[in-house]
Design a protein around this motif. Sequence first.
Motif, PDB file in Angstrom:
ATOM      1  N   TYR A   1       0.837  -1.204   0.000  1.00 55.31           N
ATOM      2  CA  TYR A   1       0.000   0.000   0.000  1.00 55.31           C
ATOM      3  C   TYR A   1       0.871   1.253   0.000  1.00 55.31           C
ATOM      4  O   TYR A   1       0.583   2.218  -0.703  1.00 55.31           O
ATOM      5  N   LYS A   2       1.948   1.218   0.782  1.00 52.95           N
ATOM      6  CA  LYS A   2       2.889   2.346   0.816  1.00 52.95           C
ATOM      7  C   LYS A   2       3.545   2.539  -0.547  1.00 52.95           C
ATOM      8  O   LYS A   2       3.683   3.678  -1.015  1.00 52.95           O
TER       9      LYS A   2
ATOM     10  N   SER B   1       4.377   5.801  -5.206  1.00 55.45           N
ATOM     11  CA  SER B   1       4.507   5.888  -6.666  1.00 55.45           C
ATOM     12  C   SER B   1       3.565   6.930  -7.241  1.00 55.45           C
ATOM     13  O   SER B   1       3.937   7.694  -8.140  1.00 55.45           O
ATOM     14  N   ILE B   2       2.362   6.976  -6.723  1.00 54.04           N
ATOM     15  CA  ILE B   2       1.409   8.000  -7.174  1.00 54.04           C
ATOM     16  C   ILE B   2       1.905   9.385  -6.778  1.00 54.04           C
ATOM     17  O   ILE B   2       1.891  10.313  -7.587  1.00 54.04           O
TER      18      ILE B   2
ATOM     19  N   GLU C   1      -9.442   6.123   1.254  1.00 60.86           N
ATOM     20  CA  GLU C   1     -10.420   5.047   1.419  1.00 60.86           C
ATOM     21  C   GLU C   1      -9.724   3.688   1.480  1.00 60.86           C
ATOM     22  O   GLU C   1     -10.070   2.837   2.309  1.00 60.86           O
ATOM     23  N   MET C   2      -8.720   3.506   0.621  1.00 59.69           N
ATOM     24  CA  MET C   2      -7.966   2.253   0.611  1.00 59.69           C
ATOM     25  C   MET C   2      -7.330   2.001   1.982  1.00 59.69           C
ATOM     26  O   MET C   2      -7.460   0.922   2.546  1.00 59.69           O
ATOM     27  N   TRP C   3      -6.658   3.023   2.531  1.00 63.37           N
ATOM     28  CA  TRP C   3      -6.019   2.887   3.840  1.00 63.37           C
ATOM     29  C   TRP C   3      -7.041   2.642   4.942  1.00 63.37           C
ATOM     30  O   TRP C   3      -6.826   1.804   5.821  1.00 63.37           O
ATOM     31  N   ASP C   4      -8.153   3.371   4.912  1.00 65.26           N
ATOM     32  CA  ASP C   4      -9.183   3.185   5.947  1.00 65.26           C
ATOM     33  C   ASP C   4      -9.689   1.745   5.965  1.00 65.26           C
ATOM     34  O   ASP C   4      -9.810   1.131   7.032  1.00 65.26           O
ATOM     35  N   LYS C   5      -9.995   1.218   4.791  1.00 68.36           N
ATOM     36  CA  LYS C   5     -10.514  -0.149   4.702  1.00 68.36           C
ATOM     37  C   LYS C   5      -9.436  -1.158   5.108  1.00 68.36           C
ATOM     38  O   LYS C   5      -9.708  -2.099   5.857  1.00 68.36           O
TER      39      LYS C   5
END
Length: 119
Positions: free
Chosen positions: A40-41, A46-47, A99-103
């Motif tokens: 995830y990091k 990268s983004i 949202e990705m991190w929260d989930k």
Amino acid sequence: MTIKELADLGADTNEGVKRCAGNEAFYLMMIPKAIDAGRYKNLEESINVGDLDKAFEEAHALKGILANLSLTPILKPVDEITELLRSRQQTDYSGLISEMWDKRNSFEKILRRDKGVDE
């Protein structure tokens, strides 16, 4: 961590276990690997630096893992990110990343609790 806890978070555990040849123990063993923060990091970094090619590779790999384990709540934003990156779209990804991190973090809480780690 139990199948019920994962299902309560929105994972399609029936499908996930089926994709793991019906082996519930193997499925549960794979969950920590799927929510390892490193992937995830890497995607977020990268983004943030504008390397959309690398970001796409990271997102696509993560999407595959999440889809195979049917971790639907995390898969949803990662899928959206993947499709935007597929077209190398320059956009504000921050909402989807958040949202990705929260989930993802909601799943990690179960693992941390099981390991006796305080929040």
